[in-house]
Motif scaffolding. Structure first.
Motif, PDB file in Angstrom:
ATOM      1  N   VAL A  27       0.864  -1.179   0.000  1.00 14.63           N
ATOM      2  CA  VAL A  27       0.000   0.000   0.000  1.00 14.63           C
ATOM      3  C   VAL A  27       0.898   1.225   0.000  1.00 14.63           C
ATOM      4  O   VAL A  27       1.892   1.258   0.725  1.00 14.63           O
ATOM      5  CB  VAL A  27      -0.908   0.003   1.250  1.00 14.63           C
ATOM      6  N   SER A  28       0.545   2.205  -0.766  1.00 14.28           N
ATOM      7  CA  SER A  28       1.357   3.420  -0.800  1.00 14.28           C
ATOM      8  C   SER A  28       1.139   4.228   0.474  1.00 14.28           C
ATOM      9  O   SER A  28       0.091   4.160   1.114  1.00 14.28           O
ATOM     10  CB  SER A  28       0.989   4.254  -2.030  1.00 14.28           C
ATOM     11  N   GLY A  29       2.159   4.967   0.831  1.00 14.99           N
ATOM     12  CA  GLY A  29       2.060   5.826   1.995  1.00 14.99           C
ATOM     13  C   GLY A  29       2.182   5.062   3.303  1.00 14.99           C
ATOM     14  O   GLY A  29       2.757   3.973   3.355  1.00 14.99           O
ATOM     15  N   ASN A  30       1.642   5.631   4.344  1.00 12.72           N
ATOM     16  CA  ASN A  30       1.718   5.036   5.680  1.00 12.72           C
ATOM     17  C   ASN A  30       0.313   4.678   6.143  1.00 12.72           C
ATOM     18  O   ASN A  30      -0.363   5.469   6.768  1.00 12.72           O
ATOM     19  CB  ASN A  30       2.347   6.033   6.662  1.00 12.72           C
ATOM     20  N   PRO A  31      -0.127   3.476   5.840  1.00 12.09           N
ATOM     21  CA  PRO A  31      -1.510   3.112   6.181  1.00 12.09           C
ATOM     22  C   PRO A  31      -1.674   2.809   7.654  1.00 12.09           C
ATOM     23  O   PRO A  31      -0.699   2.582   8.380  1.00 12.09           O
ATOM     24  CB  PRO A  31      -1.735   1.855   5.346  1.00 12.09           C
ATOM     25  N   TYR A  32      -2.910   2.769   8.095  1.00 11.34           N
ATOM     26  CA  TYR A  32      -3.237   2.209   9.397  1.00 11.34           C
ATOM     27  C   TYR A  32      -3.233   0.685   9.246  1.00 11.34           C
ATOM     28  O   TYR A  32      -3.661   0.159   8.214  1.00 11.34           O
ATOM     29  CB  TYR A  32      -4.608   2.661   9.868  1.00 11.34           C
ATOM     30  N   LEU A  33      -2.802  -0.028  10.283  1.00 14.25           N
ATOM     31  CA  LEU A  33      -2.684  -1.482  10.230  1.00 14.25           C
ATOM     32  C   LEU A  33      -3.459  -2.099  11.382  1.00 14.25           C
ATOM     33  O   LEU A  33      -3.448  -1.561  12.499  1.00 14.25           O
ATOM     34  CB  LEU A  33      -1.206  -1.888  10.320  1.00 14.25           C
ATOM     35  N   PHE A  34      -4.100  -3.228  11.124  1.00 14.54           N
ATOM     36  CA  PHE A  34      -4.991  -3.837  12.113  1.00 14.54           C
ATOM     37  C   PHE A  34      -4.850  -5.365  12.101  1.00 14.54           C
ATOM     38  O   PHE A  34      -4.513  -5.954  11.081  1.00 14.54           O
ATOM     39  CB  PHE A  34      -6.461  -3.514  11.805  1.00 14.54           C
ATOM     40  N   TRP A  35      -5.167  -5.960  13.242  1.00 16.77           N
ATOM     41  CA  TRP A  35      -5.395  -7.398  13.335  1.00 16.77           C
ATOM     42  C   TRP A  35      -6.761  -7.639  13.950  1.00 16.77           C
ATOM     43  O   TRP A  35      -7.137  -6.984  14.931  1.00 16.77           O
ATOM     44  CB  TRP A  35      -4.317  -8.084  14.189  1.00 16.77           C
ATOM     45  N   TYR A  36      -7.466  -8.615  13.342  1.00 19.06           N
ATOM     46  CA  TYR A  36      -8.765  -9.043  13.830  1.00 19.06           C
ATOM     47  C   TYR A  36      -8.736 -10.560  14.031  1.00 19.06           C
ATOM     48  O   TYR A  36      -7.989 -11.271  13.359  1.00 19.06           O
ATOM     49  CB  TYR A  36      -9.868  -8.712  12.827  1.00 19.06           C
ATOM     50  N   VAL A  37      -9.592 -11.039  14.929  1.00 16.64           N
ATOM     51  CA  VAL A  37      -9.733 -12.474  15.146  1.00 16.64           C
ATOM     52  C   VAL A  37     -11.196 -12.848  14.938  1.00 16.64           C
ATOM     53  O   VAL A  37     -12.093 -12.068  15.258  1.00 16.64           O
ATOM     54  CB  VAL A  37      -9.252 -12.879  16.558  1.00 16.64           C
ATOM     55  N   GLN A  38     -11.400 -14.036  14.368  1.00 17.51           N
ATOM     56  CA  GLN A  38     -12.755 -14.516  14.143  1.00 17.51           C
ATOM     57  C   GLN A  38     -12.895 -15.923  14.700  1.00 17.51           C
ATOM     58  O   GLN A  38     -12.201 -16.843  14.261  1.00 17.51           O
ATOM     59  CB  GLN A  38     -13.090 -14.519  12.654  1.00 17.51           C
ATOM     60  N   TYR A  39     -13.793 -16.076  15.663  1.00 22.88           N
ATOM     61  CA  TYR A  39     -14.120 -17.392  16.201  1.00 22.88           C
ATOM     62  C   TYR A  39     -15.267 -17.983  15.380  1.00 22.88           C
ATOM     63  O   TYR A  39     -16.012 -17.241  14.718  1.00 22.88           O
ATOM     64  CB  TYR A  39     -14.470 -17.282  17.680  1.00 22.88           C
ATOM     65  N   PRO A  40     -15.444 -19.299  15.406  1.00 23.44           N
ATOM     66  CA  PRO A  40     -16.465 -19.932  14.569  1.00 23.44           C
ATOM     67  C   PRO A  40     -17.842 -19.303  14.718  1.00 23.44           C
ATOM     68  O   PRO A  40     -18.302 -19.046  15.830  1.00 23.44           O
ATOM     69  CB  PRO A  40     -16.448 -21.382  15.067  1.00 23.44           C
ATOM     70  N   ASN A  41     -18.471 -19.032  13.572  1.00 21.12           N
ATOM     71  CA  ASN A  41     -19.829 -18.486  13.521  1.00 21.12           C
ATOM     72  C   ASN A  41     -19.957 -17.147  14.243  1.00 21.12           C
ATOM     73  O   ASN A  41     -21.021 -16.821  14.773  1.00 21.12           O
ATOM     74  CB  ASN A  41     -20.829 -19.496  14.104  1.00 21.12           C
ATOM     75  N   ARG A  42     -18.879 -16.395  14.259  1.00 25.67           N
ATOM     76  CA  ARG A  42     -18.895 -15.084  14.879  1.00 25.67           C
ATOM     77  C   ARG A  42     -18.370 -14.040  13.901  1.00 25.67           C
ATOM     78  O   ARG A  42     -17.732 -14.355  12.906  1.00 25.67           O
ATOM     79  CB  ARG A  42     -18.026 -15.076  16.140  1.00 25.67           C
ATOM     80  N   GLY A  43     -18.648 -12.781  14.220  1.00 21.69           N
ATOM     81  CA  GLY A  43     -18.053 -11.698  13.440  1.00 21.69           C
ATOM     82  C   GLY A  43     -16.594 -11.512  13.814  1.00 21.69           C
ATOM     83  O   GLY A  43     -16.033 -12.274  14.592  1.00 21.69           O
ATOM     84  N   LEU A  44     -15.995 -10.497  13.257  1.00 20.98           N
ATOM     85  CA  LEU A  44     -14.591 -10.206  13.540  1.00 20.98           C
ATOM     86  C   LEU A  44     -14.465  -9.353  14.789  1.00 20.98           C
ATOM     87  O   LEU A  44     -15.228  -8.411  14.988  1.00 20.98           O
ATOM     88  CB  LEU A  44     -13.947  -9.470  12.366  1.00 20.98           C
ATOM     89  N   GLN A  45     -13.483  -9.709  15.607  1.00 18.71           N
ATOM     90  CA  GLN A  45     -13.195  -8.929  16.808  1.00 18.71           C
ATOM     91  C   GLN A  45     -11.855  -8.234  16.644  1.00 18.71           C
ATOM     92  O   GLN A  45     -10.875  -8.846  16.236  1.00 18.71           O
ATOM     93  CB  GLN A  45     -13.146  -9.837  18.039  1.00 18.71           C
TER      94      GLN A  45
END
Lengths: 115, 112
Positions: A27-45
């Motif tokens: 990605v160009s520039g300085n992006p924001y970076l994230f980590w998410y976790v997903q447990y079975p049958n759940r949304g992302l945390q």
């Protein structure tokens, strides 16, 4: 094209051992970076994010991530894995291009912690 | 509520029918996103709303897909003439402008 790569579909680690889940981005520039976790049958945390500042970011559940600008990487780490950490992990970037705020996700890495 | 709410949680529909998926974002969040997650796949961006700006529709896969956000709050994703390849989990997220996105639990859509 802007992209996020998670080179490992699955990571297996023994309980109590350190774990690393890899992420690189294009990605160009300085992006924001994230980590998410997903447990079975759940949304992302949300786990953690890097905006600016210290390259080592600490987040929820004992996870941390190290930002490396020269390698355009943002690897997720934990000193001692738990069986309950087994889940699907997604790395995401949010480019700071004017006019767009969408998040670009990697394909996910399944972490399996073995008792 | 405290989080992003999506309804229904599960939807089974016949091929060719129209479906509407609803998302209630966190109050005060200006940005709202729709993503699609197919079985075993990553997240595919669909559409993004930011305040009163024109939405970013660049991820919508075909003209059968549309979305609206009324009053800067609730959003509805509509899929017309559903096809089997539309079967997936549809995830909604909201965020303040410069922070992380908060995701709902998703709507699992099955087209039979």
């Amino acid at each position: 094209a802007q992209s996020v790569a998670q080179p490992e579909d699955q990571v297996n680690v023994a309980e109590g051992n350190p774990l690393t889940v890899k992420c690189t981005y294009s990605v160009s520039g300085n992006p924001y970076l994230f980590w998410y976790v997903q447990y079975p049958n759940r949304g992302l945390q949300f786990l953690l994010k890097y905006i600016t500042g210290d390259n080592l970011v600490k987040g929820s559940y004992g996870f941390e991530a190290e930002f490396n600008k020269s390698q355009t990487s943002f690897h997720l780490k934990k000193p001692s894995a738990l069986v309950s950490d087994s889940a699907l992990y997604f790395c995401a970037v949010r480019p700071l291009t004017s006019g767009t705020y969408k998040y670009i996700f990697g394909t996910g890495t399944r972490l399996k912690v073995l008792a | 509520g405290a989080g992003v709410s999506q309804s229904p949680s599960n939807k089974v529909t016949e091929k060719g029918k129209d479906v509407e998926l609803r998302c209630d974002p966190i109050s005060g969040h200006t940005a709202l996103y729709w993503y699609r997650q197919s079985l075993g796949q990553g997240l595919e961006f669909l559409i993004y709303f930011q305040g009163n700006s024109a939405p970013d529709k660049s991820g919508l896969p075909s003209d059968r897909f549309s979305a609206e956000r009324t009053g800067g709050s609730v959003s509805t994703l509509t899929i017309q003439r559903t096809q089997q390849e539309d079967s997936a989990v549809y995830l909604c997220a909201s965020s303040p402008t410069s922070s992380e996105a908060f995701f709902g639990q998703g709507t699992r859509l099955t087209v039979v």
